[in-house]
Design an enzyme around this catalytic site. Structure first.
Site, PDB file in Angstrom:
ATOM      1  N   LYS A  17      51.298 -24.786  37.489  1.00  0.00           N
ATOM      2  CA  LYS A  17      50.531 -24.851  38.741  1.00  0.00           C
ATOM      3  C   LYS A  17      51.097 -23.897  39.784  1.00  0.00           C
ATOM      4  O   LYS A  17      50.518 -23.692  40.830  1.00  0.00           O
ATOM      5  CB  LYS A  17      50.526 -26.280  39.282  1.00  0.00           C
ATOM      6  CG  LYS A  17      49.748 -27.245  38.373  1.00  0.00           C
ATOM      7  CD  LYS A  17      49.675 -28.617  38.978  1.00  0.00           C
ATOM      8  CE  LYS A  17      49.243 -29.669  37.991  1.00  0.00           C
ATOM      9  NZ  LYS A  17      47.823 -29.650  37.674  1.00  0.00           N
ATOM     10  N   CYS A  21      41.860 -37.235  37.476  1.00  0.00           N
ATOM     11  CA  CYS A  21      42.957 -38.132  37.032  1.00  0.00           C
ATOM     12  C   CYS A  21      43.460 -39.014  38.162  1.00  0.00           C
ATOM     13  O   CYS A  21      44.673 -39.277  38.272  1.00  0.00           O
ATOM     14  CB  CYS A  21      44.114 -37.349  36.428  1.00  0.00           C
ATOM     15  SG  CYS A  21      43.687 -36.516  34.916  1.00  0.00           S
ATOM     16  N   GLN A  34      51.725 -30.685  43.056  1.00  0.00           N
ATOM     17  CA  GLN A  34      50.782 -29.918  43.880  1.00  0.00           C
ATOM     18  C   GLN A  34      51.432 -29.315  45.114  1.00  0.00           C
ATOM     19  O   GLN A  34      50.762 -28.640  45.892  1.00  0.00           O
ATOM     20  CB  GLN A  34      49.608 -30.820  44.324  1.00  0.00           C
ATOM     21  CG  GLN A  34      48.747 -31.302  43.178  1.00  0.00           C
ATOM     22  CD  GLN A  34      47.938 -30.175  42.526  1.00  0.00           C
ATOM     23  OE1 GLN A  34      47.761 -29.093  43.115  1.00  0.00           O
ATOM     24  NE2 GLN A  34      47.450 -30.410  41.323  1.00  0.00           N
ATOM     25  N   ASP A  85      56.422 -36.875  43.072  1.00  0.00           N
ATOM     26  CA  ASP A  85      55.631 -36.016  42.198  1.00  0.00           C
ATOM     27  C   ASP A  85      55.257 -34.783  43.011  1.00  0.00           C
ATOM     28  O   ASP A  85      54.385 -34.832  43.879  1.00  0.00           O
ATOM     29  CB  ASP A  85      54.378 -36.783  41.737  1.00  0.00           C
ATOM     30  CG  ASP A  85      53.430 -35.906  40.941  1.00  0.00           C
ATOM     31  OD1 ASP A  85      53.725 -34.703  40.749  1.00  0.00           O
ATOM     32  OD2 ASP A  85      52.385 -36.418  40.516  1.00  0.00           O
ATOM     33  N   HIS A  98      48.229 -39.391  41.030  1.00  0.00           N
ATOM     34  CA  HIS A  98      47.660 -38.905  39.773  1.00  0.00           C
ATOM     35  C   HIS A  98      48.038 -39.906  38.677  1.00  0.00           C
ATOM     36  O   HIS A  98      49.080 -40.579  38.779  1.00  0.00           O
ATOM     37  CB  HIS A  98      48.291 -37.538  39.493  1.00  0.00           C
ATOM     38  CG  HIS A  98      47.763 -36.792  38.316  1.00  0.00           C
ATOM     39  ND1 HIS A  98      48.143 -37.070  37.028  1.00  0.00           N
ATOM     40  CD2 HIS A  98      46.896 -35.752  38.231  1.00  0.00           C
ATOM     41  CE1 HIS A  98      47.537 -36.241  36.194  1.00  0.00           C
ATOM     42  NE2 HIS A  98      46.767 -35.424  36.902  1.00  0.00           N
TER      43      HIS A  98
HETATM   44  N1  PMP Z   1      50.682 -34.983  39.336  1.00  0.00           N
HETATM   45  C1  PMP Z   1      49.749 -34.318  40.007  1.00  0.00           C
HETATM   46  C2  PMP Z   1      49.568 -34.586  41.486  1.00  0.00           C
HETATM   47  C3  PMP Z   1      48.950 -33.380  39.336  1.00  0.00           C
HETATM   48  O1  PMP Z   1      48.008 -32.707  40.020  1.00  0.00           O
HETATM   49  C4  PMP Z   1      49.148 -33.156  37.966  1.00  0.00           C
HETATM   50  C5  PMP Z   1      48.292 -32.163  37.193  1.00  0.00           C
HETATM   51  N2  PMP Z   1      46.924 -32.316  37.395  1.00  0.00           N
HETATM   52  C6  PMP Z   1      50.151 -33.867  37.314  1.00  0.00           C
HETATM   53  C7  PMP Z   1      50.903 -34.780  38.030  1.00  0.00           C
HETATM   54  C8  PMP Z   1      50.436 -33.681  35.875  1.00  0.00           C
HETATM   55  O2  PMP Z   1      50.912 -32.407  35.632  1.00  0.00           O
HETATM   56  P1  PMP Z   1      51.057 -31.853  34.114  1.00  0.00           P
HETATM   57  O3  PMP Z   1      49.712 -32.067  33.493  1.00  0.00           O
HETATM   58  O4  PMP Z   1      51.378 -30.427  34.292  1.00  0.00           O
HETATM   59  O5  PMP Z   1      52.125 -32.662  33.480  1.00  0.00           O
END
Ligand code: PMP
Length: 413
Positions: A232, A371, A209, A206, A129
């Protein structure tokens, strides 16, 4: 009614705990298939925040009154709930942040800035991401270090031989996601961590998910840093966690300056800093968010994370089978180990048109690059339609998605 996957999992009973699922969208019952972007909240989480705000709201740590004591106990008690659930060895290893993005930026701005040099290498993967790419790019530009990227295989899983090859560059830091938000692929994080440690690298995962879908045991994985967001995993927005091994957190310089993160402040002597985790928690934290996150964890435990995971796996298999019956539909991300995410495209249609038509039927999906622009570029596409599942998703909702896609195709082709 009982979920189709196993008798003990009563998905309708679970749904009753989510007030938002009762609403209509565009004249249809809401079918929420965007949980990977943000999950919905059970009543217990909503109530825990309401209870705090109605009955014991106060600033924490520094008050000499009853409300401050109660709020501090709830806040620090929540840290212990997080520690225990993720099996960190010490609650001082649990730093509250505003989310996974904030957690990763914290590591980049502190550990990264003080440990990486112009001849260092940061190893990322093409699955990441933007939150696990851009903080490293900003840092690499600042200090002039190198970024290398591990490839993915055509099924959306990580290319392990490329991972091993790139480890021979002896990266100082290796960063990878636990679960891909765009394709759903689950990485064997314990194995990747062990390989990276053998190469002498520090490991950041990270976990954004992964935490909604599986039990994460931090000591077992043995990573150095693990970042995730509350929203999430059935918790509130604006709250997240950075787990870091205490010996690393202790050596890291502070992040943001302000109240709470100091030990003493002086104009005459050097200002000194608090111990972890407080050193990284400047200012008044998101107290209601922390309380809500702890409640989300308790809620997941009460349902059973393994049961949620089994339900989502059954949903994912079902969605794959049903969607693939649609002519011209291609699923992106077919790795053997997948979480509840199905990304797809249909010949002759644009993903955003499909998303708009599905929305008119009350079906909420996400469209676009999710993203993950470098991943989309590598796949040769600009984006996908992504349906993602949670504890409350039903097989009937997947039937509605499939019917909606079929109807949209007729209108678009
Ligand atoms: N990493 C991953 C794999 C994500 O799916 C997301 C959220 N789409 C993020 C990081 C960022 O998370 P946040 O917007 O809650 O900071």
């Amino acid at each position: 009614m009982v979920g189709k996957d196993e008798k003990t999992y009563d998905v309708m009973e679970i749904r009753r705990e989510f007030p938002i699922l009762e609403r209509q969208v565009n004249g249809h019952p809401l079918i929420y298939l965007d949980s990977a972007a943000s999950s919905q909240k059970p009543r217990a989480v909503i109530e825990s925040q309401r209870e705090y705000l109605s009955h014991f709201h106060s600033n924490i740590h520094r008050g000499a009154h009853a409300l401050a004591t109660q709020a501090t106990e709830a806040f620090e008690g929540s840290r212990e709930i997080v520690r225990e659930y993720f099996n960190a060895s010490k609650s001082s290893e649990i730093v509250f942040t505003s989310g996974a993005t904030d957690s990763i930026n914290l590591v980049a701005g502190t550990w990264g800035r003080s440990n990486l040099k112009s001849d260092s290498t940061i190893l990322l993967t093409r699955l990441e991401h933007h939150s696990n790419i851009v903080p490293w790019q900003i840092l690499a530009t600042e200090i002039g270090c190198n970024i290398e990227v591990v490839d993915v295989l055509s099924d959306g899983s990580l290319d392990l031989s490329d991972f091993n090859e790139k480890l021979s560059l002896k990266p100082s830091l290796v960063c990878f996601s636990h679960v891909s938000n765009a394709l759903g692929s689950i990485n064997d994080v314990k194995k990747l961590t062990s390989l990276a440690h053998h190469a002498g690298s520090v490991v950041l995962i990270d976990g954004s998910q992964a935490t909604p879908h599986c039990q994460v045991d931090l000591q077992d994985i043995d990573c150095d840093f693990y970042a995730f967001s509350g929203h999430k995993m059935y918790g509130p927005t604006g709250i997240g966690v950075l787990y870091g091994k205490l010996d690393l957190l202790e050596l890291m310089p502070p992040w943001r300056g302000g109240g709470e993160m100091i030990s003493s402040v002086s104009f005459e002597e050097p200002t000194t800093f608090n111990i972890p985790p407080y050193k990284f928690e400047a200012g008044t934290p998101n107290i209601s968010g922390v309380i809500g996150l702890a409640q989300a964890i308790s809620w997941m435990k009460s349902v059973g994370v393994d049961k949620i995971a089994a339900h989502e796996l059954a949903l994912t298999d079902y969605a794959h089978k049903k969607l693939l019956r649609i002519e011209g539909l291609k699923i992106y991300g077919t790795a053997e180990h997948k979480a509840g995410v199905v990304s797809f495209l249909v010949d002759g249609t644009h993903p955003s048109d499909l998303g708009t038509l599905l929305d008119q039927l009350g079906v909420a999906v996400r469209t676009g690059s999710h993203c993950t622009e470098p991943l989309m570029k590598w796949l040769g596409i600009s984006g996908t339609v992504r349906a993602s599942f949670a504890a409350y998703t039903t097989f009937e909702e997947i039937d509605a998605l499939v019917a909606g896609v079929e109807r949209a195709i007729k209108m678009l082709r």
